[in-house]
Motif scaffolding. Structure first.
Motif, PDB file in Angstrom:
ATOM      1  N   ALA A   1     -14.080  -0.335 -10.324  1.00  0.00           N
ATOM      2  CA  ALA A   1     -15.176  -1.310 -10.335  1.00  0.00           C
ATOM      3  C   ALA A   1     -16.442  -0.699  -9.739  1.00  0.00           C
ATOM      4  N   ALA A   2     -16.290   0.029  -8.633  1.00  0.00           N
ATOM      5  CA  ALA A   2     -17.441   0.667  -7.992  1.00  0.00           C
ATOM      6  C   ALA A   2     -18.044   1.733  -8.895  1.00  0.00           C
ATOM      7  N   HIS A   3     -17.185   2.505  -9.549  1.00  0.00           N
ATOM      8  CA  HIS A   3     -17.653   3.582 -10.420  1.00  0.00           C
ATOM      9  C   HIS A   3     -18.376   3.025 -11.638  1.00  0.00           C
ATOM     10  N   ALA A   4     -17.788   1.985 -12.249  1.00  0.00           N
ATOM     11  CA  ALA A   4     -18.405   1.376 -13.429  1.00  0.00           C
ATOM     12  C   ALA A   4     -19.724   0.696 -13.066  1.00  0.00           C
ATOM     13  N   TYR A   5     -19.744  -0.005 -11.944  1.00  0.00           N
ATOM     14  CA  TYR A   5     -20.981  -0.667 -11.505  1.00  0.00           C
ATOM     15  C   TYR A   5     -22.086   0.363 -11.278  1.00  0.00           C
ATOM     16  N   SER A   6     -21.748   1.445 -10.607  1.00  0.00           N
ATOM     17  CA  SER A   6     -22.730   2.502 -10.350  1.00  0.00           C
ATOM     18  C   SER A   6     -23.237   3.099 -11.650  1.00  0.00           C
TER      19      SER A   6
ATOM     20  N   LEU B   1       8.289   6.138  -6.095  1.00  0.00           N
ATOM     21  CA  LEU B   1       6.978   5.491  -5.985  1.00  0.00           C
ATOM     22  C   LEU B   1       7.120   3.995  -5.720  1.00  0.00           C
ATOM     23  N   ARG B   2       8.197   3.418  -6.210  1.00  0.00           N
ATOM     24  CA  ARG B   2       8.408   1.982  -6.062  1.00  0.00           C
ATOM     25  C   ARG B   2       9.154   1.620  -4.776  1.00  0.00           C
ATOM     26  N   THR B   3       9.844   2.572  -4.185  1.00  0.00           N
ATOM     27  CA  THR B   3      10.586   2.286  -2.954  1.00  0.00           C
ATOM     28  C   THR B   3       9.915   2.891  -1.717  1.00  0.00           C
ATOM     29  N   MET B   4       8.762   3.505  -1.899  1.00  0.00           N
ATOM     30  CA  MET B   4       8.076   4.149  -0.787  1.00  0.00           C
ATOM     31  C   MET B   4       7.708   3.137   0.297  1.00  0.00           C
ATOM     32  N   PHE B   5       8.001   3.490   1.543  1.00  0.00           N
ATOM     33  CA  PHE B   5       7.718   2.688   2.735  1.00  0.00           C
ATOM     34  C   PHE B   5       8.551   1.416   2.826  1.00  0.00           C
ATOM     35  N   GLU B   6       9.643   1.341   2.060  1.00  0.00           N
ATOM     36  CA  GLU B   6      10.578   0.237   2.283  1.00  0.00           C
ATOM     37  C   GLU B   6      11.345   0.493   3.584  1.00  0.00           C
ATOM     38  N   PRO B   7      11.710  -0.520   4.363  1.00  0.00           N
ATOM     39  CA  PRO B   7      11.498  -1.951   4.121  1.00  0.00           C
ATOM     40  C   PRO B   7      10.200  -2.496   4.718  1.00  0.00           C
ATOM     41  N   ILE B   8       9.326  -1.622   5.249  1.00  0.00           N
ATOM     42  CA  ILE B   8       8.052  -2.112   5.776  1.00  0.00           C
ATOM     43  C   ILE B   8       7.272  -2.820   4.668  1.00  0.00           C
ATOM     44  N   LEU B   9       7.266  -2.229   3.486  1.00  0.00           N
ATOM     45  CA  LEU B   9       6.650  -2.850   2.315  1.00  0.00           C
ATOM     46  C   LEU B   9       7.741  -3.276   1.348  1.00  0.00           C
ATOM     47  N   PRO B  10       7.507  -4.302   0.550  1.00  0.00           N
ATOM     48  CA  PRO B  10       8.507  -4.712  -0.446  1.00  0.00           C
ATOM     49  C   PRO B  10       8.589  -3.697  -1.580  1.00  0.00           C
ATOM     50  N   TYR B  11       9.558  -3.875  -2.440  1.00  0.00           N
ATOM     51  CA  TYR B  11       9.716  -3.004  -3.596  1.00  0.00           C
ATOM     52  C   TYR B  11       8.434  -2.987  -4.417  1.00  0.00           C
ATOM     53  N   SER B  12       7.933  -1.806  -4.729  1.00  0.00           N
ATOM     54  CA  SER B  12       6.678  -1.588  -5.455  1.00  0.00           C
ATOM     55  C   SER B  12       5.441  -1.974  -4.650  1.00  0.00           C
ATOM     56  N   GLY B  13       5.622  -2.277  -3.365  1.00  0.00           N
ATOM     57  CA  GLY B  13       4.485  -2.688  -2.543  1.00  0.00           C
ATOM     58  C   GLY B  13       3.430  -1.600  -2.407  1.00  0.00           C
ATOM     59  N   PHE B  14       3.879  -0.383  -2.072  1.00  0.00           N
ATOM     60  CA  PHE B  14       2.928   0.718  -1.936  1.00  0.00           C
ATOM     61  C   PHE B  14       2.232   1.008  -3.258  1.00  0.00           C
ATOM     62  N   LEU B  15       3.005   0.973  -4.346  1.00  0.00           N
ATOM     63  CA  LEU B  15       2.452   1.281  -5.665  1.00  0.00           C
ATOM     64  C   LEU B  15       1.337   0.296  -6.030  1.00  0.00           C
ATOM     65  N   TRP B  16       1.548  -0.995  -5.736  1.00  0.00           N
ATOM     66  CA  TRP B  16       0.527  -1.989  -6.067  1.00  0.00           C
ATOM     67  C   TRP B  16      -0.681  -1.891  -5.138  1.00  0.00           C
ATOM     68  N   LEU B  17      -0.458  -1.522  -3.874  1.00  0.00           N
ATOM     69  CA  LEU B  17      -1.594  -1.293  -2.975  1.00  0.00           C
ATOM     70  C   LEU B  17      -2.434  -0.115  -3.466  1.00  0.00           C
ATOM     71  N   PHE B  18      -1.758   0.923  -3.907  1.00  0.00           N
ATOM     72  CA  PHE B  18      -2.455   2.089  -4.437  1.00  0.00           C
ATOM     73  C   PHE B  18      -3.219   1.723  -5.704  1.00  0.00           C
ATOM     74  N   ARG B  19      -2.594   0.942  -6.565  1.00  0.00           N
ATOM     75  CA  ARG B  19      -3.268   0.482  -7.785  1.00  0.00           C
ATOM     76  C   ARG B  19      -4.484  -0.364  -7.445  1.00  0.00           C
ATOM     77  N   LEU B  20      -4.380  -1.152  -6.381  1.00  0.00           N
ATOM     78  CA  LEU B  20      -5.516  -1.985  -5.972  1.00  0.00           C
ATOM     79  C   LEU B  20      -6.700  -1.115  -5.561  1.00  0.00           C
ATOM     80  N   THR B  21      -6.435  -0.036  -4.834  1.00  0.00           N
ATOM     81  CA  THR B  21      -7.534   0.857  -4.441  1.00  0.00           C
ATOM     82  C   THR B  21      -8.159   1.505  -5.681  1.00  0.00           C
ATOM     83  N   LEU B  22      -7.350   1.791  -6.684  1.00  0.00           N
ATOM     84  CA  LEU B  22      -7.879   2.371  -7.916  1.00  0.00           C
ATOM     85  C   LEU B  22      -8.737   1.369  -8.674  1.00  0.00           C
TER      86      LEU B  22
ATOM     87  N   VAL C   1     -10.462  -1.076  -7.303  1.00  0.00           N
ATOM     88  CA  VAL C   1     -11.714  -1.175  -6.547  1.00  0.00           C
ATOM     89  C   VAL C   1     -12.605   0.035  -6.844  1.00  0.00           C
ATOM     90  N   ALA C   2     -11.999   1.218  -6.867  1.00  0.00           N
ATOM     91  CA  ALA C   2     -12.762   2.430  -7.164  1.00  0.00           C
ATOM     92  C   ALA C   2     -13.330   2.389  -8.581  1.00  0.00           C
TER      93      ALA C   2
END
Length: 210
Positions: free
Chosen positions: A63-68, A37-58, A60-61
């Motif tokens: 925040a949207a869910h709680a706001y709703s 999970l931490r090395t996914m899409f390396e070297p296009i993304l840095p170490y843990s890059g995909f994991l943090w992008l995925f966490r960012l979408t969560l 956002v989701a």
């Protein structure tokens, strides 16, 4: 917003459940999954890059869910009650209250879960080096497993009603057959998720995984 963010969380929970089941194969398989999970899409993304992008979408989701949820909560509190609709309103209030407090329970559990397994602020069962060792050590404690059982019960009820509600919101329940499909899907998903998440901690608690 509520429906789409909720369905995205269902996707995440299924993905997370699949990862947890790796512990049934071996410690090495679980640790390899956690590392991948931490090395996914390396070297296009840095170490843990995909994991943090995925966490960012969560985030956002969430925040949207709680706001709703807060917006809908406010609307229901200001809705006008009429005498002929008392029975229907009471049923709707009971259902919505379960979703609200079930959602709060899940949120508190997620905070605890992140503190324990992601940020490593909470240490249960001793000090361990690998992710698999940490999971096994934690779920050897009966009280922690009980917390997870309670949280999974709340999650199951939330998903069961949430899938049905999201299907209504998205216009997928226009016929009797589609309504039955939505209810069956919600029940099936909640059952699969609860069973899938419970197998590893119970296997650890009763000594099948050490």
């Amino acid at each position: 917003m509520m429906a789409v963010s909720g369905l995205y969380f269902v996707f995440f929970v299924l993905f997370h459940m699949y990862g947890n089941l790796k512990i049934l194969v071996s410690h090495a398989a679980f640790d390899e999954y956690a590392h991948h999970l931490r090395t996914m899409f390396e070297p296009i993304l840095p170490y843990s890059g995909f994991l943090w992008l995925f966490r960012l979408t969560l985030i956002v989701a969430l925040a949207a869910h709680a706001y709703s949820a807060f917006v809908l909560w406010g609307r229901s509190n200001h809705a006008r009650s009429t005498r002929y609709a008392v029975k229907k309103a009471s049923a709707a209030t009971l259902s919505s209250k379960w979703m609200r407090w079930g959602g709060v329970t899940i949120l508190l559990f997620v905070i605890f879960h992140l503190a324990q397994f992601t940020f490593l602020w909470v240490n249960v069962g001793g000090s361990f080096v690998t992710p698999a060792e940490r999971v096994v050590g934690a779920f050897q404690q009966w009280w922690l497993t009980l917390i997870y059982v309670v949280a999974l019960f709340a999650l199951a009820m939330h998903i069961h009603h949430g899938v049905w509600s999201a299907s209504q919101t998205l216009g997928l329940t226009n016929t009797a057959r589609s309504r039955h499909t939505a209810k069956t899907t919600g029940l099936a998903l909640s059952a699969i998720i609860v069973i899938g998440f419970l197998i590893p901690p119970l296997a650890i608690l009763f000594g099948a995984i050490k």
